[in-house]
Design an enzyme around this catalytic site. Structure first.
Site, mmCIF file in Angstrom:
data_model
loop_
_atom_site.group_PDB
_atom_site.id
_atom_site.type_symbol
_atom_site.label_atom_id
_atom_site.label_comp_id
_atom_site.label_asym_id
_atom_site.label_seq_id
_atom_site.Cartn_x
_atom_site.Cartn_y
_atom_site.Cartn_z
ATOM 1 N N THR A 110 41.912 45.624 44.203
ATOM 2 C CA THR A 110 41.645 45.077 42.764
ATOM 3 C C THR A 110 41.761 46.322 41.896
ATOM 4 O OG1 THR A 110 40.051 44.315 41.264
ATOM 5 C CG2 THR A 110 39.232 45.270 43.240
ATOM 6 N N ASP A 111 42.181 46.098 40.532
ATOM 7 C CA ASP A 111 42.431 47.232 39.629
ATOM 8 C C ASP A 111 40.836 47.510 39.256
ATOM 9 O OD1 ASP A 111 41.559 44.792 38.144
ATOM 10 O OD2 ASP A 111 43.132 45.250 36.546
ATOM 11 N N GLU A 112 39.954 46.788 39.777
ATOM 12 C CA GLU A 112 38.437 47.241 38.993
ATOM 13 C C GLU A 112 38.020 48.247 39.766
ATOM 14 O OE1 GLU A 112 35.398 44.256 38.578
ATOM 15 O OE2 GLU A 112 37.060 42.637 38.049
ATOM 16 N N TYR A 145 30.687 45.000 43.055
ATOM 17 C CA TYR A 145 31.779 44.356 43.542
ATOM 18 C C TYR A 145 32.857 45.359 43.747
ATOM 19 C CZ TYR A 145 36.359 42.193 43.361
ATOM 20 O OH TYR A 145 37.850 42.277 43.949
ATOM 21 N N LYS A 190 34.797 47.405 46.795
ATOM 22 C CA LYS A 190 36.282 47.460 46.958
ATOM 23 C C LYS A 190 36.770 48.889 47.367
ATOM 24 C CE LYS A 190 38.817 44.008 47.121
ATOM 25 N NZ LYS A 190 39.280 43.122 48.324
HETATM 26 P P1 NAD Z 1 37.720 34.066 46.954
HETATM 27 O O1 NAD Z 1 36.242 34.411 46.472
HETATM 28 O O2 NAD Z 1 38.063 32.681 46.157
HETATM 29 O O3 NAD Z 1 37.952 33.881 48.361
HETATM 30 C C1 NAD Z 1 37.272 34.837 49.333
HETATM 31 C C2 NAD Z 1 37.400 33.982 50.728
HETATM 32 O O4 NAD Z 1 36.972 34.928 51.618
HETATM 33 C C3 NAD Z 1 36.730 32.680 50.958
HETATM 34 O O5 NAD Z 1 37.599 31.890 51.505
HETATM 35 C C4 NAD Z 1 35.707 33.093 51.763
HETATM 36 O O6 NAD Z 1 35.150 32.057 52.492
HETATM 37 C C5 NAD Z 1 36.129 34.252 52.444
HETATM 38 N N1 NAD Z 1 35.230 35.048 53.096
HETATM 39 C C6 NAD Z 1 34.236 35.689 52.518
HETATM 40 N N2 NAD Z 1 33.282 36.531 53.417
HETATM 41 C C7 NAD Z 1 34.005 36.227 54.675
HETATM 42 C C8 NAD Z 1 33.594 36.970 55.724
HETATM 43 N N3 NAD Z 1 32.550 37.548 55.906
HETATM 44 N N4 NAD Z 1 34.414 36.720 56.985
HETATM 45 C C9 NAD Z 1 35.352 35.876 56.762
HETATM 46 N N5 NAD Z 1 35.895 35.368 55.538
HETATM 47 C C10 NAD Z 1 34.975 35.754 54.411
HETATM 48 O O7 NAD Z 1 38.496 35.352 46.486
HETATM 49 P P2 NAD Z 1 39.980 35.725 45.937
HETATM 50 O O8 NAD Z 1 39.799 35.631 44.481
HETATM 51 O O9 NAD Z 1 40.852 34.617 46.660
HETATM 52 O O10 NAD Z 1 40.389 36.934 46.216
HETATM 53 C C11 NAD Z 1 40.818 37.235 47.524
HETATM 54 C C12 NAD Z 1 40.932 38.920 47.514
HETATM 55 O O11 NAD Z 1 41.904 39.278 46.446
HETATM 56 C C13 NAD Z 1 39.549 39.613 47.517
HETATM 57 O O12 NAD Z 1 39.806 40.634 48.572
HETATM 58 C C14 NAD Z 1 39.542 40.042 46.147
HETATM 59 O O13 NAD Z 1 38.787 41.245 45.900
HETATM 60 C C15 NAD Z 1 40.999 40.360 45.799
HETATM 61 N N6 NAD Z 1 41.608 40.344 44.471
HETATM 62 C C16 NAD Z 1 41.295 39.313 43.669
HETATM 63 C C17 NAD Z 1 41.688 38.885 42.342
HETATM 64 C C18 NAD Z 1 41.240 37.916 41.377
HETATM 65 O O14 NAD Z 1 41.782 37.811 40.231
HETATM 66 N N7 NAD Z 1 40.864 37.039 41.922
HETATM 67 C C19 NAD Z 1 42.549 40.076 41.703
HETATM 68 C C20 NAD Z 1 42.717 41.187 42.535
HETATM 69 C C21 NAD Z 1 42.297 41.456 43.877
HETATM 70 O O1 DAU Z 2 40.599 42.609 37.732
HETATM 71 C C1 DAU Z 2 40.762 41.656 38.853
HETATM 72 C C2 DAU Z 2 39.203 41.161 39.270
HETATM 73 O O2 DAU Z 2 39.365 39.882 38.488
HETATM 74 C C3 DAU Z 2 39.254 40.588 40.679
HETATM 75 O O3 DAU Z 2 39.122 41.972 41.459
HETATM 76 C C4 DAU Z 2 37.721 39.915 40.698
HETATM 77 O O4 DAU Z 2 37.832 39.552 42.303
HETATM 78 C C5 DAU Z 2 38.186 38.487 39.759
HETATM 79 O O5 DAU Z 2 36.921 37.998 39.747
HETATM 80 C C6 DAU Z 2 38.317 38.953 38.479
HETATM 81 O O6 DAU Z 2 37.258 39.900 37.910
HETATM 82 P P1 DAU Z 2 36.757 39.563 36.297
HETATM 83 O O7 DAU Z 2 35.289 40.042 36.310
HETATM 84 O O8 DAU Z 2 37.699 40.384 35.455
HETATM 85 O O9 DAU Z 2 36.855 38.062 36.316
HETATM 86 P P2 DAU Z 2 36.174 36.942 35.691
HETATM 87 O O10 DAU Z 2 36.761 35.753 35.595
HETATM 88 O O11 DAU Z 2 34.691 37.172 36.146
HETATM 89 O O12 DAU Z 2 35.790 37.280 34.050
HETATM 90 C C7 DAU Z 2 37.081 37.787 33.500
HETATM 91 C C8 DAU Z 2 36.457 38.161 32.074
HETATM 92 O O13 DAU Z 2 35.625 37.143 31.236
HETATM 93 C C9 DAU Z 2 35.623 39.042 31.858
HETATM 94 O O14 DAU Z 2 35.735 40.105 30.971
HETATM 95 C C10 DAU Z 2 34.335 38.463 31.733
HETATM 96 C C11 DAU Z 2 34.347 37.382 30.909
HETATM 97 N N1 DAU Z 2 33.794 36.069 31.222
HETATM 98 C C12 DAU Z 2 33.535 35.711 32.515
HETATM 99 C C13 DAU Z 2 32.898 34.700 32.866
HETATM 100 C C14 DAU Z 2 33.031 34.037 34.302
HETATM 101 C C15 DAU Z 2 33.130 35.220 30.105
HETATM 102 O O15 DAU Z 2 33.071 35.913 28.926
HETATM 103 N N2 DAU Z 2 32.511 34.410 30.397
HETATM 104 C C16 DAU Z 2 32.434 33.799 31.599
HETATM 105 O O16 DAU Z 2 31.459 32.622 31.894
#
Ligand code: NAD
Ligand code: DAU
Length: 353
Positions: A131-133, A156, A160
């Site tokens: 992630t970029d975080e 989180y 990561k």
């Molecule tokens: P998600 O939370 O939707 O899915 C996570 C999956 O991992 C689920 O299916 C869960 O059951 C599985 N899991 C969790 N713990 C586990 C364990 N101990 N063993 C096996 N499986 C397990 O997450 P996502 O949004 O699909 O993100 C996937 C990956 O991408 C993550 O590594 C996250 O950090 C990264 N990422 C997400 C975003 C985003 O915007 N969602 C952006 C950048 C990077």
């Molecule tokens: O940048 C990549 C990341 O993006 C991933 O690594 C994470 O797994 C993914 O969850 C996401 O993180 P964020 O914290 O940015 O996503 P989230 O959807 O939780 O929030 C997006 C923005 O919106 C953030 O500034 C918080 C705000 N927010 C979020 C929720 C859930 C609100 O204002 N209200 C809300 O209810």
């Protein structure tokens, strides 16, 4: 890459990646999806995939922290590549309860790396989806590059960051062939409705408050999930081993502008909704502790070296996403029962300001 272990393949991005890869006519290999099905893992998102792709897709319910389970999968399927998605992924949950984040994101990644080392002779790639975080927060200007120092804010993002360091260390120390991608916020089909975009869509349709944290001026760089999947597969195929690639959407938006856009689209796309105008549901709530102000990605390395750039614009991408949530009521209703509801309701009751 003939036998790819996808960890966390029942989560949002994993599901999209598996669908993307199996639909690619040039990919002839097998996918083995290992997921322990936490609240965020939903096998229904891959319904009929095993039947549609016989002997190409396998599911194993397995915890990435479990040495025996993961070792057995490497053995059974002769795994030669790993696409590591499995993680606890929600920042708010990591603030309330960091334990699972340390366990899965750090210890789980460590265990996977150890199994990879054990089977090193057969491994051509370990790709880590990150992630970029990990880079922390930007001010009004500038972009994250691959050389931006790590400065994570939440449990989180710290977990990561730790896993990124472990993956790099296994390359330098043991010569494991790795790549890492650090991506911005994804959106699209199959996203669990605790994240901003699906939460706003589904709350609005039910006439529930739309909780915007703080002043709503935090900025995120949004990327349609299929673009991310294409970036991942591009990096896995062509990326230099040992390298990191940033992935972003060139699509910075303030949260409040995005939420207002979703409300306006819903007014048009759900004309029978009883809750129009949906903007009236917007509610400013207490800010997230340690809330990063702005993310923006410089992905020129990926663009220039490997020829990837995003294809979906946010206008078409958000509309497609809303359309998907309006159409897929069975999936939505299943997801909204059980664990999801209790978390959301407790969390936002605590947060209301
Ligand atoms: P998600 O939370 O939707 O899915 C996570 C999956 O991992 C689920 O299916 C869960 O059951 C599985 N899991 C969790 N713990 C586990 C364990 N101990 N063993 C096996 N499986 C397990 O997450 P996502 O949004 O699909 O993100 C996937 C990956 O991408 C993550 O590594 C996250 O950090 C990264 N990422 C997400 C975003 C985003 O915007 N969602 C952006 C950048 C990077
Ligand atoms: O940048 C990549 C990341 O993006 C991933 O690594 C994470 O797994 C993914 O969850 C996401 O993180 P964020 O914290 O940015 O996503 P989230 O959807 O939780 O929030 C997006 C923005 O919106 C953030 O500034 C918080 C705000 N927010 C979020 C929720 C859930 C609100 O204002 N209200 C809300 O209810």
């Amino acid at each position: 890459m003939k036998n790819i272990l996808v960890t966390g393949g029942c989560g949002f991005i994993g599901v999209n990646f598996i669908r993307y890869l199996l639909a690619d006519p040039d990919f002839k290999g097998r996918i083995i999806n290992a997921d322990n099905l936490t609240y965020a893992g939903n096998p229904e998102s891959l319904e009929n995939i095993a039947e549609r792709y016989p002997q190409r897709y396998y599911f194993e319910k397995a915890d990435i922290c479990d040495q025996k389970q993961i070792g057995a999968i490497f053995e059974k399927y002769h795994i030669d590549a790993i696409a590591h998605f499995a993680a606890e992924s929600h920042v708010d949950r990591s603030i309330v309860g960091p334990d699972a984040f340390i366990r899965t994101n750090i210890n789980g990644t460590f265990n996977l790396l150890e199994q990879t080392r054990r089977y090193q002779e057969q491994i051509v790639l370990f790709h880590h989806v990150s992630t970029d975080e990990v880079y922390g927060s930007l001010g009004d200007d500038g972009f994250f590059t691959e050389t931006t120092p790590y400065d994570p804010s939440s449990p989180y993002s710290a977990s990561k960051a730790a896993s990124d360091h472990l993956v790099n260390a296994y390359h330098r120390t043991y010569g494991i062939p790795i790549t890492i991608s650090n991506c911005s916020n994804n959106y699209g089909p199959f996203q669990f409705p605790e994240k901003l975009i699906p939460l706003m869509i589904l709350n609005a349709l039910e006439g529930k408050p739309l909780p915007v944290y703080g002043d709503g001026k935090n900025v995120r760089d949004w990327l349609y999930v299929t673009d991310h999947c294409r970036a991942l597969w591009t990096i896995m195929q062509k990326g230099q081993r040992g390298e990191t690639y940033n992935v972003g959407g060139r699509c910075e938006m303030r949260n409040i502008d995005l939420v207002e856009m979703i409300c306006d689209l819903l007014d048009r796309m759900a004309p029978d909704s009883l809750h129009k105008p949906h903007r009236n549901l917007i509610t400013f709530v207490k800010d997230r502790p340690g809330h990063d102000q702005r993310y923006a990605i410089d992905f020129s390395k990926l663009e220039h070296d490997l020829g990837w750039s995003p294809e979906e614009s946010y206008e078409t991408g958000i509309e497609k996403t809303i359309h998907w949530y309006l159409e897929n009521t069975k999936w939505v209703n299943r997801i909204k029962s059980g664990a999801y509801l209790s978390w959301i309701e407790t969390h936002y009751a605590d947060n209301a300001s």
